[in-house]
Design an enzyme around this catalytic site. Sequence first.
Site, PDB file in Angstrom:
ATOM      1  N   TYR A   1      39.504  20.660  -7.840  1.00  0.00           N
ATOM      2  CA  TYR A   1      38.571  20.612  -8.967  1.00  0.00           C
ATOM      3  C   TYR A   1      37.505  21.720  -8.906  1.00  0.00           C
ATOM      4  CZ  TYR A   1      40.329  16.350 -11.142  1.00  0.00           C
ATOM      5  OH  TYR A   1      41.101  15.439 -11.837  1.00  0.00           O
TER       6      TYR A   1
ATOM      7  N   PHE B   1      35.622  26.759   2.727  1.00  0.00           N
ATOM      8  CA  PHE B   1      35.852  26.722   4.165  1.00  0.00           C
ATOM      9  C   PHE B   1      37.344  26.938   4.377  1.00  0.00           C
ATOM     10  CE2 PHE B   1      34.942  24.160   8.235  1.00  0.00           C
ATOM     11  CZ  PHE B   1      34.293  25.231   8.809  1.00  0.00           C
ATOM     12  N   GLU B   2      37.753  28.177   4.520  1.00  0.00           N
ATOM     13  CA  GLU B   2      39.180  28.496   4.553  1.00  0.00           C
ATOM     14  C   GLU B   2      39.506  29.379   5.749  1.00  0.00           C
ATOM     15  OE1 GLU B   2      41.150  26.983   2.612  1.00  0.00           O
ATOM     16  OE2 GLU B   2      39.788  26.262   1.058  1.00  0.00           O
TER      17      GLU B   2
ATOM     18  N   ALA C   1      35.295  18.321  -0.516  1.00  0.00           N
ATOM     19  CA  ALA C   1      36.037  17.173   0.022  1.00  0.00           C
ATOM     20  C   ALA C   1      36.282  17.516   1.482  1.00  0.00           C
ATOM     21  CB  ALA C   1      37.348  16.983  -0.727  1.00  0.00           C
TER      22      ALA C   1
ATOM     23  N   TYR D   1      35.728   9.801  -8.136  1.00  0.00           N
ATOM     24  CA  TYR D   1      36.877   9.079  -8.669  1.00  0.00           C
ATOM     25  C   TYR D   1      36.521   7.602  -8.661  1.00  0.00           C
ATOM     26  CZ  TYR D   1      41.487   7.128  -9.332  1.00  0.00           C
ATOM     27  OH  TYR D   1      42.551   6.417  -9.844  1.00  0.00           O
TER      28      TYR D   1
ATOM     29  N   TYR E   1      39.984   2.747  -2.555  1.00  0.00           N
ATOM     30  CA  TYR E   1      39.118   3.857  -2.984  1.00  0.00           C
ATOM     31  C   TYR E   1      37.774   3.349  -3.522  1.00  0.00           C
ATOM     32  CZ  TYR E   1      37.985   8.617  -4.164  1.00  0.00           C
ATOM     33  OH  TYR E   1      37.370   9.838  -4.180  1.00  0.00           O
TER      34      TYR E   1
ATOM     35  N   VAL F   1      46.884  15.551  -7.953  1.00  0.00           N
ATOM     36  CA  VAL F   1      47.367  15.909  -6.617  1.00  0.00           C
ATOM     37  C   VAL F   1      46.522  17.070  -6.105  1.00  0.00           C
ATOM     38  CG1 VAL F   1      49.373  16.583  -5.253  1.00  0.00           C
ATOM     39  CG2 VAL F   1      49.689  15.320  -7.392  1.00  0.00           C
TER      40      VAL F   1
HETATM   41  P1  NAD Z   1      40.147  19.860  -2.402  1.00  0.00           P
HETATM   42  O1  NAD Z   1      40.569  19.455  -1.029  1.00  0.00           O
HETATM   43  O2  NAD Z   1      41.163  20.490  -3.283  1.00  0.00           O
HETATM   44  O3  NAD Z   1      38.885  20.887  -2.342  1.00  0.00           O
HETATM   45  C1  NAD Z   1      37.873  20.786  -1.404  1.00  0.00           C
HETATM   46  C2  NAD Z   1      37.036  22.061  -1.418  1.00  0.00           C
HETATM   47  O4  NAD Z   1      35.961  21.879  -0.484  1.00  0.00           O
HETATM   48  C3  NAD Z   1      37.768  23.339  -0.962  1.00  0.00           C
HETATM   49  O5  NAD Z   1      37.302  24.438  -1.691  1.00  0.00           O
HETATM   50  C4  NAD Z   1      37.345  23.482   0.502  1.00  0.00           C
HETATM   51  O6  NAD Z   1      37.374  24.829   1.007  1.00  0.00           O
HETATM   52  C5  NAD Z   1      35.911  22.997   0.394  1.00  0.00           C
HETATM   53  N1  NAD Z   1      35.335  22.539   1.668  1.00  0.00           N
HETATM   54  C6  NAD Z   1      35.709  21.476   2.424  1.00  0.00           C
HETATM   55  N2  NAD Z   1      34.895  21.364   3.502  1.00  0.00           N
HETATM   56  C7  NAD Z   1      33.974  22.372   3.390  1.00  0.00           C
HETATM   57  C8  NAD Z   1      32.870  22.787   4.172  1.00  0.00           C
HETATM   58  N3  NAD Z   1      32.512  22.139   5.287  1.00  0.00           N
HETATM   59  N4  NAD Z   1      32.180  23.875   3.769  1.00  0.00           N
HETATM   60  C9  NAD Z   1      32.525  24.571   2.644  1.00  0.00           C
HETATM   61  N5  NAD Z   1      33.551  24.202   1.844  1.00  0.00           N
HETATM   62  C10 NAD Z   1      34.263  23.123   2.225  1.00  0.00           C
HETATM   63  O7  NAD Z   1      39.514  18.561  -3.043  1.00  0.00           O
HETATM   64  P2  NAD Z   1      39.416  17.979  -4.534  1.00  0.00           P
HETATM   65  O8  NAD Z   1      40.409  16.895  -4.674  1.00  0.00           O
HETATM   66  O9  NAD Z   1      39.352  19.065  -5.545  1.00  0.00           O
HETATM   67  O10 NAD Z   1      37.996  17.257  -4.427  1.00  0.00           O
HETATM   68  C11 NAD Z   1      36.795  17.815  -4.910  1.00  0.00           C
HETATM   69  C12 NAD Z   1      35.915  16.684  -5.407  1.00  0.00           C
HETATM   70  O11 NAD Z   1      36.554  16.040  -6.515  1.00  0.00           O
HETATM   71  C13 NAD Z   1      35.679  15.590  -4.335  1.00  0.00           C
HETATM   72  O12 NAD Z   1      34.373  15.114  -4.456  1.00  0.00           O
HETATM   73  C14 NAD Z   1      36.661  14.515  -4.769  1.00  0.00           C
HETATM   74  O13 NAD Z   1      36.291  13.220  -4.330  1.00  0.00           O
HETATM   75  C15 NAD Z   1      36.577  14.649  -6.286  1.00  0.00           C
HETATM   76  N6  NAD Z   1      37.703  14.023  -7.035  1.00  0.00           N
HETATM   77  C16 NAD Z   1      39.002  14.243  -6.658  1.00  0.00           C
HETATM   78  C17 NAD Z   1      40.018  13.601  -7.360  1.00  0.00           C
HETATM   79  C18 NAD Z   1      41.480  13.785  -6.988  1.00  0.00           C
HETATM   80  O14 NAD Z   1      42.319  13.022  -7.456  1.00  0.00           O
HETATM   81  N7  NAD Z   1      41.798  14.808  -6.195  1.00  0.00           N
HETATM   82  C19 NAD Z   1      39.712  12.773  -8.463  1.00  0.00           C
HETATM   83  C20 NAD Z   1      38.389  12.626  -8.857  1.00  0.00           C
HETATM   84  C21 NAD Z   1      37.386  13.252  -8.120  1.00  0.00           C
END
Ligand code: NAD
Length: 391
Positions: A52, A73-74, A139, A224, A234, A273
């Site tokens: 997201y 964080f990559e 996340a 979520y 969840y 996903v």
């Molecule tokens: P993702 O794993 O795709 O992305 C996580 C991002 O966080 C990446 O850019 C990663 O590099 C970065 N990151 C992680 N740890 C870090 C750190 N210590 N320092 C800097 N960057 C860091 O996750 P996502 O699913 O896109 O989730 C993003 C948000 O959206 C979260 O809050 C999640 O709960 C929320 N969300 C996700 C969903 C879903 O179905 N995936 C649904 C609703 C809400």
Amino acid sequence: MVIKPKIRGFICTNAHPAGCEEAVRQQIEYVKSKGSVNSPKRVLVIGCSTGYGLASRITSAFGAGAKTLGVCFEKEPSEKKTATAGWYNTAAFHHFAEKEGLYYKTLNGDAFSDQCKQDVIDAIKADMEQVDLVIYSLASPRRTDPETGNVYNSTLKPVGNSYTTKTFDTSKEIVHDISLDPATQEEIDNTVKVMGGEDWERWINALDKAGVLADNCKTTAYTYIGKELTWPIYGHATIGKAKEDLDRAASVLNEQFKSKNLKAYVSSLKAVVTQASSAIPVMPLYISLMFQVMKDEGCHEGVIEQIYGLFRDLLFAENPPTDEVNRLRMDGVETNDDIQAKIKARWDKVNSENFSELADYKGYHLDFLKLFGFGFENVDYEKDVDPVVNW
Ligand code: NAD
């Protein structure tokens, strides 16, 4: 090197640079095909490289011509090992932004640390003066508290009672029951420390203190909420407690920065996903069933559709509709009673034998592969590619 997916459980341990570029290109194309959004022009995205957060960065840049500063964080690549997908996604984003003359900068570091916050502030001062949109899309399974140095790990467990439910084992491809023990209070507290609102508040406070938070700034963190099928693991579980803490943080920020007219929202998005969601027990099964239902109903959406809709319709509206806790809701199509009843009917029947009939696991798995740059028809996966791609 020729790069083929190396899947270990719920994660793929490598990534394909050309495929990641294709994934980013397709999201940009989607945004451009839909037209511009009214996003502010100086944007900070914390968690910008996948899921997201990446979609938010793409929508700001290619839907509004915004300058974007990203934090992620990559892992970088070497001659022998590919980078993480988020690294290649970021390289691709830079490449496309450069082509269009858009400003971009990405800082690769631990967003929870004070050093990273300072580095971001320095970059804003040097290049953007201030920011008027802050997207908080982290996340992470752990967080080091910068004040104490303590490391907190998040847990994915029910709260209150143990819970037995169906799940899909993606490596063995079987549906089976799992029992999850309830979290201890310490596990709940630690999960709130990692995924709750404390760090979001620290970011906004640090930016304000440094004078780089513009008046009328908007900020959002993502949540979520889901419904009965996912609540035990969840919404009403450890991660749900952390997400409730985001609601607390949003209301604190709104109060604290009233005079600046800052607007802080928690935005609720649908299940998709991503690397984060594939690690949550039950979610691969739920999402595969939900995909089938929503595709049959013609209302399927992925990350870019959700974020584009959020940016176009809600986040920058004068008085956007909110729910009872002031959240912006993009998840209404997934959580409406009709769709949920259809998912539930399949959920009650699903087993290893009828799984591929009732669920869109094909779609789930393809989305999973695409997260790492695999599964694109127009990418030649037999071709030798250089894994070393720099930003
Ligand atoms: P993702 O794993 O795709 O992305 C996580 C991002 O966080 C990446 O850019 C990663 O590099 C970065 N990151 C992680 N740890 C870090 C750190 N210590 N320092 C800097 N960057 C860091 O996750 P996502 O699913 O896109 O989730 C993003 C948000 O959206 C979260 O809050 C999640 O709960 C929320 N969300 C996700 C969903 C879903 O179905 N995936 C649904 C609703 C809400």
